[in-house]
Design a protein around this motif. Structure first.
Motif, PDB file in Angstrom:
ATOM      1  N   LYS A  62       0.814  -1.170  -0.046  1.00 55.66           N
ATOM      2  CA  LYS A  62       0.166  -0.059   0.015  1.00 55.66           C
ATOM      3  C   LYS A  62       0.940   1.328  -0.086  1.00 55.66           C
ATOM      4  N   GLY A  63       0.436   2.043  -0.983  1.00 53.51           N
ATOM      5  CA  GLY A  63       1.234   3.562  -0.823  1.00 53.51           C
ATOM      6  C   GLY A  63       1.177   4.189  -2.146  1.00 53.51           C
ATOM      7  N   GLU A  64       2.103   5.407  -2.162  1.00 50.33           N
ATOM      8  CA  GLU A  64       2.147   5.905  -3.486  1.00 50.33           C
ATOM      9  C   GLU A  64       3.477   5.922  -4.012  1.00 50.33           C
ATOM     10  N   VAL A  65       3.565   5.820  -5.348  1.00 49.03           N
ATOM     11  CA  VAL A  65       4.733   5.854  -6.136  1.00 49.03           C
ATOM     12  C   VAL A  65       4.390   6.725  -7.516  1.00 49.03           C
ATOM     13  N   THR A  66       5.564   6.995  -7.944  1.00 51.16           N
ATOM     14  CA  THR A  66       5.453   8.077  -9.270  1.00 51.16           C
ATOM     15  C   THR A  66       5.530   7.078 -10.590  1.00 51.16           C
ATOM     16  N   ASP A  67       4.616   7.499 -11.560  1.00 51.52           N
ATOM     17  CA  ASP A  67       4.439   6.962 -12.578  1.00 51.52           C
ATOM     18  C   ASP A  67       5.571   7.625 -13.657  1.00 51.52           C
ATOM     19  N   ASP A  68       6.661   6.845 -14.047  1.00 51.45           N
ATOM     20  CA  ASP A  68       7.583   7.483 -14.523  1.00 51.45           C
ATOM     21  C   ASP A  68       7.070   7.998 -16.253  1.00 51.45           C
ATOM     22  N   GLU A  69       6.065   7.560 -16.632  1.00 47.59           N
ATOM     23  CA  GLU A  69       5.585   8.019 -18.022  1.00 47.59           C
ATOM     24  C   GLU A  69       4.949   9.332 -17.972  1.00 47.59           C
TER      25      GLU A  69
END
Length: 251
Positions: A62-69
Motif C-alpha cells: 500500500k502506498g504512493e509511487v510516481t509513474d515514470d511515464e
C-alpha cells in the motif's frame, strides 16, 4: 475508452522495484551497533530483510509511487501472492479509483466514473459518455490471452514485483534508530543514491520483513510503500453477479 491506458497502472510494479532495489548497498561505518540486530551493519540488515520479504508467500502493498511515464502519482492498495492472485484498488493522479481482482487466468476490473473519464481524455464526448454508461460501477473481465490483461496481471505477480530487490544499490546503507511503524517494532535504515534519499523500516521481532520504504527526496518527489499482512490469504474471488466480458466486445 482506451484499454491500453489502463496498462500504465502496471508501472507501479516497476516503481516498486525501483524503491526496493535501493536497499542492499555498501555499508556505512556502524560503530559497535547494539540492540536489535546487534553486531550487524546496515547493509547486512538490509540483506536479511530482502531475503525474508522475497521468501514470503503473500503480502499487502500500500502506498504512493510516481509513474515514470506520466509523472503522476499512482496509489496502490493491493494484496498479492506468488500464485499470481491479487485483489485491491488503485488510482492515478487522484482521478477516480479502479478495483482489481486477478484469479486464475482472468483479470476483473471495476472503474468509477472519474477514473473512466480521466483515462478517456482525448476521445470524443460521445465515446467517453458511452464508456461511462457501460462500465462505471460495474465489474468487467479480460482473459490473459490479451496483452492488456497480461500487463495488469504482472502487477499481481509477487515475484515480479519484488524482483528489483536483487539489485545492488550504489549508495551506503546506514543503521538508524529503533522505533515503531503502525505498531510494529522496527529498525530504520538510511541510504543515499545520488540525489535520492531512502529510509527503510525493518521488523525487529519475528522475521525481518520489510515494513515500509520512504523515498524522502529526489527528482520525482516523495514516495512511500508499506508492506503488511505477510503470509495471509489473498481475497481474490470472482465477483458475484453479472460481469461484462470485454474480450467478447472486442476491447
Amino acid at each position: 475508452m482506451r484499454r491500453t491506458a489502463l496498462a500504465a497502472l502496471c508501472l507501479a510494479a516497476a516503481a516498486t522495484a525501483g524503491l526496493t532495489g535501493c536497499l542492499p548497498g555498501q555499508d556505512s561505518a556502524d560503530s559497535k551497533p547494539k540492540g536489535p540486530f546487534a553486531g550487524l551493519s546496515g547493509g547486512q540488515i538490509a540483506d536479511r530483510a530482502v531475503k525474508a520479504t522475497k521468501a514470503a508467500p503473500s503480502l499487502r502493498m500500500k502506498g504512493e509511487v510516481t509513474d515514470d511515464e506520466s509523472k503522476g502519482t499512482i496509489k496502490i492498495d493491493l494484496a498479492l501472492d506468488k500464485k499470481g492472485e491479487c485483489a485491491g484498488t488503485m488510482s492515478m493522479g487522484g482521478q477516480g479509483k479502479a478495483d482489481l481482482i486477478k484469479t486464475g487466468d482472468t483479470v476483473y476490473m471495476k472503474y468509477d466514473e472519474a477514473f473512466l473519464r480521466a483515462q478517456s481524455k482525448g476521445e470524443s464526448k460521445a465515446d467517453t459518455d458511452a464508456a461511462v454508461a457501460m462500465l462505471a460501477g460495474k465489474w468487467s473481465k479480460m482473459s490473459l490471452k490479451g496483452q492488456d490483461a497480461k500487463d495488469m496481471a504482472s502487477l499481481c505477480d509477487l515475484d515480479s514485483v519484488l524482483g528489483g530487490m536483487n539489485d545492488t544499490g550504489n549508495g551506503t546503507t546506514a543503521r538508524g534508530k529503533t522505533t515503531e511503524s503502525d505498531g510494529t517494532p522496527v529498525i530504520t535504515l538510511h541510504e543515499k543514491d545520488g540525489k535520492d534519499r531512502y529510509t527503510a523500516y525493518v521488523a525487529t521481532e519475528g522475521k525481518p520483513y520489510l515494513v515500509r520504504i520512504d523515498k524522502t527526496s529526489g527528482s520525482d518527489g516523495p514516495q512511500h510503500l508499506s508492506f503488511t499482512d505477510y503470509g495471509k490469504p489473498v481475497p481474490a474471488r470472482k465477483p458475484a453477479g453479472d460481469v461484462i466480458d470485454l474480450d467478447a466486445l472486442g476491447g
